[in-house]
Motif scaffolding. Sequence first.
Motif, PDB file in Angstrom:
ATOM      1  N   ILE A   1       0.841  -1.205   0.000  1.00 34.33           N
ATOM      2  CA  ILE A   1       0.000   0.000   0.000  1.00 34.33           C
ATOM      3  C   ILE A   1       0.875   1.254   0.000  1.00 34.33           C
ATOM      4  O   ILE A   1       0.655   2.177  -0.791  1.00 34.33           O
ATOM      5  CB  ILE A   1      -0.957   0.001   1.218  1.00 34.33           C
ATOM      6  CG1 ILE A   1      -1.922  -1.189   1.122  1.00 34.33           C
ATOM      7  CG2 ILE A   1      -1.730   1.325   1.290  1.00 34.33           C
ATOM      8  CD1 ILE A   1      -2.801  -1.371   2.345  1.00 34.33           C
ATOM      9  N   GLU A   2       1.866   1.258   0.863  1.00 36.50           N
ATOM     10  CA  GLU A   2       2.750   2.437   0.917  1.00 36.50           C
ATOM     11  C   GLU A   2       3.369   2.689  -0.457  1.00 36.50           C
ATOM     12  O   GLU A   2       3.420   3.829  -0.927  1.00 36.50           O
ATOM     13  CB  GLU A   2       3.855   2.236   1.971  1.00 36.50           C
ATOM     14  CG  GLU A   2       3.369   2.184   3.416  1.00 36.50           C
ATOM     15  CD  GLU A   2       2.950   3.539   4.005  1.00 36.50           C
ATOM     16  OE1 GLU A   2       2.978   4.551   3.275  1.00 36.50           O
ATOM     17  OE2 GLU A   2       2.568   3.576   5.199  1.00 36.50           O
TER      18      GLU A   2
ATOM     19  N   THR B   1       0.750   4.193  -2.853  1.00 38.68           N
ATOM     20  CA  THR B   1      -0.028   5.366  -2.476  1.00 38.68           C
ATOM     21  C   THR B   1       0.298   6.545  -3.386  1.00 38.68           C
ATOM     22  O   THR B   1       1.472   6.886  -3.567  1.00 38.68           O
ATOM     23  CB  THR B   1       0.238   5.744  -1.001  1.00 38.68           C
ATOM     24  OG1 THR B   1      -0.143   4.633  -0.188  1.00 38.68           O
ATOM     25  CG2 THR B   1      -0.579   6.959  -0.585  1.00 38.68           C
ATOM     26  N   ASP B   2      -0.757   7.109  -3.977  1.00 43.26           N
ATOM     27  CA  ASP B   2      -0.632   8.336  -4.752  1.00 43.26           C
ATOM     28  C   ASP B   2       0.394   8.204  -5.872  1.00 43.26           C
ATOM     29  O   ASP B   2       1.110   9.152  -6.169  1.00 43.26           O
ATOM     30  CB  ASP B   2      -0.217   9.480  -3.782  1.00 43.26           C
ATOM     31  CG  ASP B   2      -0.597  10.854  -4.336  1.00 43.26           C
ATOM     32  OD1 ASP B   2      -1.421  10.922  -5.258  1.00 43.26           O
ATOM     33  OD2 ASP B   2      -0.050  11.851  -3.832  1.00 43.26           O
TER      34      ASP B   2
ATOM     35  N   TRP C   1      -4.790   4.372  -0.060  1.00 39.71           N
ATOM     36  CA  TRP C   1      -3.948   4.509  -1.249  1.00 39.71           C
ATOM     37  C   TRP C   1      -3.870   5.945  -1.773  1.00 39.71           C
ATOM     38  O   TRP C   1      -3.195   6.204  -2.746  1.00 39.71           O
ATOM     39  CB  TRP C   1      -4.487   3.612  -2.377  1.00 39.71           C
ATOM     40  CG  TRP C   1      -4.187   2.160  -2.243  1.00 39.71           C
ATOM     41  CD1 TRP C   1      -3.254   1.443  -2.957  1.00 39.71           C
ATOM     42  CD2 TRP C   1      -4.814   1.214  -1.375  1.00 39.71           C
ATOM     43  NE1 TRP C   1      -3.269   0.128  -2.575  1.00 39.71           N
ATOM     44  CE2 TRP C   1      -4.208  -0.042  -1.610  1.00 39.71           C
ATOM     45  CE3 TRP C   1      -5.816   1.288  -0.416  1.00 39.71           C
ATOM     46  CZ2 TRP C   1      -4.581  -1.208  -0.920  1.00 39.71           C
ATOM     47  CZ3 TRP C   1      -6.187   0.137   0.275  1.00 39.71           C
ATOM     48  CH2 TRP C   1      -5.575  -1.082   0.015  1.00 39.71           C
ATOM     49  N   ARG C   2      -4.633   6.855  -1.146  1.00 45.81           N
ATOM     50  CA  ARG C   2      -4.755   8.195  -1.688  1.00 45.81           C
ATOM     51  C   ARG C   2      -3.834   9.201  -0.989  1.00 45.81           C
ATOM     52  O   ARG C   2      -3.459   9.020   0.172  1.00 45.81           O
ATOM     53  CB  ARG C   2      -6.206   8.673  -1.582  1.00 45.81           C
ATOM     54  CG  ARG C   2      -7.209   7.829  -2.343  1.00 45.81           C
ATOM     55  CD  ARG C   2      -6.833   7.635  -3.815  1.00 45.81           C
ATOM     56  NE  ARG C   2      -6.479   8.869  -4.507  1.00 45.81           N
ATOM     57  CZ  ARG C   2      -7.359   9.710  -5.041  1.00 45.81           C
ATOM     58  NH1 ARG C   2      -8.649   9.444  -4.994  1.00 45.81           N
ATOM     59  NH2 ARG C   2      -6.942  10.801  -5.659  1.00 45.81           N
TER      60      ARG C   2
ATOM     61  N   ARG D   1      -4.436  10.340   2.620  1.00 49.04           N
ATOM     62  CA  ARG D   1      -3.861   9.639   3.781  1.00 49.04           C
ATOM     63  C   ARG D   1      -2.533  10.266   4.194  1.00 49.04           C
ATOM     64  O   ARG D   1      -2.273  10.462   5.391  1.00 49.04           O
ATOM     65  CB  ARG D   1      -3.650   8.149   3.480  1.00 49.04           C
ATOM     66  CG  ARG D   1      -2.878   7.450   4.591  1.00 49.04           C
ATOM     67  CD  ARG D   1      -2.780   5.959   4.420  1.00 49.04           C
ATOM     68  NE  ARG D   1      -1.853   5.531   3.399  1.00 49.04           N
ATOM     69  CZ  ARG D   1      -0.524   5.446   3.546  1.00 49.04           C
ATOM     70  NH1 ARG D   1       0.037   5.793   4.691  1.00 49.04           N
ATOM     71  NH2 ARG D   1       0.252   5.042   2.565  1.00 49.04           N
TER      72      ARG D   1
ATOM     73  N   PRO E   1      -1.822   2.933   6.992  1.00 48.68           N
ATOM     74  CA  PRO E   1      -2.831   2.397   6.067  1.00 48.68           C
ATOM     75  C   PRO E   1      -3.980   1.637   6.744  1.00 48.68           C
ATOM     76  O   PRO E   1      -4.885   1.170   6.064  1.00 48.68           O
ATOM     77  CB  PRO E   1      -2.019   1.430   5.182  1.00 48.68           C
ATOM     78  CG  PRO E   1      -0.611   1.852   5.313  1.00 48.68           C
ATOM     79  CD  PRO E   1      -0.470   2.412   6.695  1.00 48.68           C
TER      80      PRO E   1
ATOM     81  N   THR F   1      -7.896   4.260   7.829  1.00 49.09           N
ATOM     82  CA  THR F   1      -8.400   5.065   6.715  1.00 49.09           C
ATOM     83  C   THR F   1      -9.754   4.591   6.197  1.00 49.09           C
ATOM     84  O   THR F   1     -10.083   4.798   5.037  1.00 49.09           O
ATOM     85  CB  THR F   1      -7.383   4.996   5.555  1.00 49.09           C
ATOM     86  OG1 THR F   1      -7.073   3.614   5.325  1.00 49.09           O
ATOM     87  CG2 THR F   1      -6.119   5.765   5.875  1.00 49.09           C
TER      88      THR F   1
END
Lengths: 524, 524
Positions: free
Chosen positions: A507-508, A511-512, B423-424, B427, B434, B437
């Motif tokens: 996930i990290e 992210t974005d 994932w945004r 966050r 993670p 959220t």
Amino acid sequence: MADVKNILFIMCDQLRADYLACNGHPSIKTPNIDKLAAKGVNFKNTYVQAPVCGSSRMSFYTGRYMFSHGATYNGVPLNIGQPTLGDHMRELGVSTGLIGKTHMSADRGNMERLGIDPLSKSGVLASQCGFEPWERDDGLHPDELTSPNLAYNEYLRAQGYEGDNPWHTAANSGVDENGELQSGWFLRNAHLAAAVDKEHSETAYMTNRAMEKIDELGETPWCLHLSYIKPHWPYIAPAPYHDMYSADDVIAANRSAEEKQDPHPVVSAFMNHEESINFSDEEKRRHVIPAYMGLITEIDDHIGRLIAFLEERDLLSSTMIVFTSDHGDYLGDHWLGEKELFHEESVRIPLIVYDPSSEADNQRGKNCDDLIEAIDLVPTFIDALGGKEKYHLLEGRSLLPHLRSETVEEWRDVAVSEVDYAWRGARLELGLTPDKTRAYMLRTKEWKYISYDGFAPQLYNLEKDPQELHDLVPGRKHDFEVLEFENLLHKWIRSRKTRFTTDHATIEAKTDNAKQRGIYFGVW
Amino acid sequence: MADVKNILFIMCDQLRADYLACNGHPSIKTPNIDKLAAKGVNFKNTYVQAPVCGSSRMSFYTGRYMFSHGATYNGVPLNIGQPTLGDHMRELGVSTGLIGKTHMSADRGNMERLGIDPLSKSGVLASQCGFEPWERDDGLHPDELTSPNLAYNEYLRAQGYEGDNPWHTAANSGVDENGELQSGWFLRNAHLAAAVDKEHSETAYMTNRAMEKIDELGETPWCLHLSYIKPHWPYIAPAPYHDMYSADDVIAANRSAEEKQDPHPVVSAFMNHEESINFSDEEKRRHVIPAYMGLITEIDDHIGRLIAFLEERDLLSSTMIVFTSDHGDYLGDHWLGEKELFHEESVRIPLIVYDPSSEADNQRGKNCDDLIEAIDLVPTFIDALGGKEKYHLLEGRSLLPHLRSETVEEWRDVAVSEVDYAWRGARLELGLTPDKTRAYMLRTKEWKYISYDGFAPQLYNLEKDPQELHDLVPGRKHDFEVLEFENLLHKWIRSRKTRFTTDHATIEAKTDNAKQRGIYFGVW
């Protein structure tokens, strides 16, 4: 380099925390288990995640709460998508197998859907809760349903015990004063000596099998789950264990008249179960419990043999040893029999962990009062073997800090257990559908809170009322605590790890990062 | 005998409920979809279970809430243990496949653990969300990551479009006034005509593929999931759709200055996303939305073709047709772009169901205001085909009563949706790990309540404030409603169907039956 190479994960079935000498029982003899406690850490406040065999074990083996693994009762298949201990151990190159009981039901529906051949290597593992079935034996073999190939029956026949099901007619029956064989299925026969030599009992046999397997494994790192059926019923022990204890050795029942007067509706329905009625009869209780105690001392003797064996093979310096149980046994306390509710007698278990590492030397013989959960074992094993934490999947926490340091920072302040009594007579008495039968226990150092679907909760102050005789909810003096605990339960359920196919590192990393992947959205 | 033999399950991507003429849009033209609504029931209050592609679809396909299926974001593999629509349909002898997008990620970790060959028949189904991949195309093909074997690219090349990735350079790019090719990935190019003939667009191609497949299936009963990528971005449409609408056709943005002044922290973090900033610019909004509308009318034309095709093949009397979307699109409303939060623009979807049964004749052309959830489709399809209810697994409810009777008793009074924004960028802005959220929406006829992990909730009175401009939580005048809704959320989460490997009939049959199985416990 990890000091721990092998893991011996010993589980008893239905062994209460307080039926060990090292846990304070005044008359039982468990010198070998006591000795193990003296070499390890004795976790005095350890709770199962469900006080019933199958669901508790699925939590032990998945490292996940019952809410998260979904196998809420005996016979509910563990969903095929839930990884287990064996999967984690094999990733670390550790051969992982079972001798004894798991009470796991395979998820045949999903296996069929997914085309998994039950006889393939992965099909066998999926059917056996991730363990190599070195010897699967769930320990209950009614005459009508017993496999003709049950290895223990074959063994007994080879020793000269006759019949279709010597598990029943020898190991779990006894000969009465008239020379008649009487079944151990019935409490009235608990005083008889089982019609099996103690060398051939289930406990002896499973211990032998474990020792053989350890020799066979040689230099391969292993995780062996030695999972005894006893002291679970049928309550009947071979000589000399059958009359090693008398009614005088039986501790007083923990129950009060008040408890029977106006019980909680769910508890009341459980009190009406046959096992509760029988164990409420003091005569019957004093008749049966000596056999229960004998079965425990029998296990203790074999733990002694096993540890001597490991010592002889020079394995004590590389083997972590865990001794525990899947839940307790009411034995008439609180006017109840069996388990499945949340009093300490049912939900608290023994847990002793011997860590061979020299880092653990300062902690040997210590007692630990922190709130420990059965789901802590999987993370502990992974940690001990140097594996990677799986925070996104595992809901327990490694006990290595407890095993190796004087103080542990930031430990949990609540232990959780769950039950689903859809399968019990209590549900019928209460007139419920099978989806309205869940209950949750939150246990802190001071309090025990129990939240039932569709019924009032229960609250005990364990500091003032360690025997759990006074439910504080009806008195309405603790409405604030009730509200706080229900909020805590809400927060707890919200946090269950249902998103476990993706780890946090993934996930990290994602992210974005759409642009890095060539995906542009909302970009002018 | 069921009247429904086939199911045509059409899904658009990112189509807001209110961007259809039959749902009240003042300028958009959707005559064919309107005609479908006139023949079926138009469910005006239908909510996705997660306003993001992957998670929403996993709820559509499993019939289960996001909390229960665990695939909480795009790219989170759907756990291998979750059965899907195709599994239920195949049990009923219905050939079930996909043309277009599912956004499903296969659970490779568990497949490997379980020895499931991804190329085997069941391995393919497991990897494709239970659909036969008649043509899987998730619709986003960045140059760097596009498969050289993408069928749509091969098709385009066969039609004379050149290059490695004509999906991008033809179907999703346009030629500007200087004759330069400009990428549809960028909003600034939304006004250009896509460099593809409308006969060869993605929407046209997928419709053709569906018709070919229906012909190929012949007499076999089928469930075809025709899953368009559009009107999802890249926002660029082929002629004549690219300039069918002008800025004058764009409805006013639903937003207030108050919303920007002191927004909820999570909403505020979303407002800072690039897509929100760009769509907050009225000029940009008016530049892009005509393309979005053109893409919708393009879909409408192909729906028309498809229905004419079914009529020609005499399939309208035996085919249930569903038209829906996986979530909405903010398009600048509430100062937001994209989706993922719980305003109606994001979470409410179109749902039109045409039921061919004569029992449905009285309901044709009706609007339904009941709260409908995306998870209702799987139970509806099973019901329509005469299959058995799967109450222990499916969390939605069949819509057949709505399709076939004037009044429906005992319908739900709350619709639920969930999000996980781990994932945004939001966050990162909020500094969260993670696992902190998640958020939940409870929507009744009167209220919308949103509960966030770690932040204050939000509450809207939809009767007094249908535009959702006034969050009532900061004013503290509705603390009672907030408490009630949080309790309702708690009750809702407690009731999730995590015990889905055992059905209720099995539980009923096994309740209190140990003795029948030869197992005696607690019996004197």
